[in-house]
Write a protein that holds these residues in place. Structure first.
Motif, short mmCIF file in Angstrom:
data_model
loop_
_atom_site.label_atom_id
_atom_site.label_comp_id
_atom_site.label_asym_id
_atom_site.label_seq_id
_atom_site.Cartn_x
_atom_site.Cartn_y
_atom_site.Cartn_z
N ARG A 40 10.20 41.74 -28.63
CA ARG A 40 9.87 43.16 -28.74
C ARG A 40 9.89 43.58 -30.20
O ARG A 40 10.34 42.85 -31.08
N ASP A 60 8.20 43.78 -19.78
CA ASP A 60 9.43 44.07 -19.05
C ASP A 60 9.44 43.21 -17.78
O ASP A 60 9.28 42.01 -17.87
N GLU A 61 9.58 43.80 -16.60
CA GLU A 61 9.61 42.97 -15.39
C GLU A 61 8.24 42.81 -14.73
O GLU A 61 8.11 42.13 -13.71
N HIS A 78 9.23 47.66 -25.83
CA HIS A 78 8.92 46.96 -24.59
C HIS A 78 8.89 45.45 -24.82
O HIS A 78 8.20 44.96 -25.72
N VAL A 79 9.61 44.70 -23.99
CA VAL A 79 9.62 43.25 -24.08
C VAL A 79 8.31 42.71 -23.50
O VAL A 79 7.96 43.03 -22.36
N GLU A 229 16.96 48.40 -19.66
CA GLU A 229 17.40 47.51 -20.72
C GLU A 229 18.26 46.38 -20.15
O GLU A 229 18.15 45.23 -20.59
N ARG A 232 15.94 43.75 -18.81
CA ARG A 232 15.37 42.93 -19.88
C ARG A 232 16.36 41.86 -20.32
O ARG A 232 16.00 40.70 -20.50
N TYR A 236 15.72 37.92 -20.01
CA TYR A 236 15.30 37.24 -21.23
C TYR A 236 16.44 36.72 -22.11
O TYR A 236 16.17 36.18 -23.18
#
Length: 281
Positions: A40, A60-61, A78-79, A229, A232, A236
């Protein structure tokens, strides 16, 4: 991985060097075996325009796969990660979120683009604009910075016109300031009075903005962002549930598990399990 990598550009930690950065997907991804691991950016907004190839994208997911010309808008925090088919063609454009703030000048439609992750069809106009920006970026010409800013604004306007208007500006602006505050500091305890004061609002004003924008209370919005969060980090990183709980401001890991289950519908370990079996691309 003990934490989610946060970069200026992917794999790079130096300060951002220009008004924007644009490069071909081919140049960035080929040397990485066509895979960009989840990461991110704290201060960057990115636009990915893919006009050829098959792309598996995670944010995210959420995970999607597409093979049509597509534009992805990914705000800060955002991941996200990618797996591209070999020889995928397209561009990635990165710019500081502050540039979009300056260009928007309070325009609510552009602020929507700045704050929301989007997936849109990349029509001929969008594809042509990315090629134009890429060409301008490659050369040191007169008024280059001003031209790049102008072209970025044109891109934002194109995207804004493809997104229907929603909530009035005053509540959207307040809500997104609150959202960015929470995403930047997920470890802060949920103290609505303190958040409201930091935003120059009353507690009632913050609640009103959140309910107008989302239909939910400020406390629920704050908790949902905390849980997001947590998701995430569960997906990850290799941090334990207790570590994640403490990092996100929960004094009691068992209470964190109870809250997580309430909002996510499963326990932290239950949420993490499929990511351990099939790691994200």
């Amino acid at each position: 991985m003990s934490h989610i990598p946060s970069y200026a550009l992917y794999g790079e930690t130096h300060d951002f060097p220009d008004v924007l950065h644009i490069e071909r997907i081919y140049d960035r991804a080929k040397g990485l075996d066509w895979t960009i691991a989840p990461h991110r950016h704290a201060k960057l907004h990115q636009f990915f325009m893919i006009h050829q190839g098959v792309v598996a994208f995670s944010i995210d997911e959420k995970r999607i796969t597409f093979d049509q010309p597509t534009l992805l808008s990914v705000p800060a925090f955002h991941v996200h990660g990618f797996h591209f088919s070999p020889n995928t063609q397209g561009f990635v454009l990165s710019c500081p979120s502050s540039e979009i703030d300056a260009l928007s000048q309070g325009d609510r439609d552009i602020q929507h683009i700045r704050n929301a992750a989007l997936e849109l069809a990349a029509d001929a106009d969008i594809q042509s604009l990315f090629h134009t920006i890429y060409t301008e970026f490659q050369h040191e010409t007169m008024a280059r910075t001003a031209m790049l800013r102008a072209q970025l604004l044109v891109l934002l306007c194109h995207l804004a016109r493809r997104r229907p208007p929603t909530t009035p500006l005053d509540t959207v602006g307040i809500f997104h300031r609150f959202e960015r505050m929470l995403m930047a500091h997920p470890e802060r305890p949920i103290q609505i009075d303190v958040f409201a004061r930091d935003l120059g609002l009353s507690r009632t004003g913050l609640h009103r903005a959140c309910r107008s924008a989302t239909g939910q209370s400020a406390h629920r919005v704050a908790m949902q962002i905390k849980i997001q969060e947590a998701k995430r980090r569960l997906a990850y990183t290799q941090e334990s549930t207790s570590e994640i709980a403490y990092r996100l401001g929960f004094d009691d890991p068992s209470y964190f598990t109870k809250v997580f289950r309430k909002y996510a519908g499963t326990t932290p370990s239950g949420y993490r399990k499929p990511f351990l079996l099939t790691p994200p691309q």
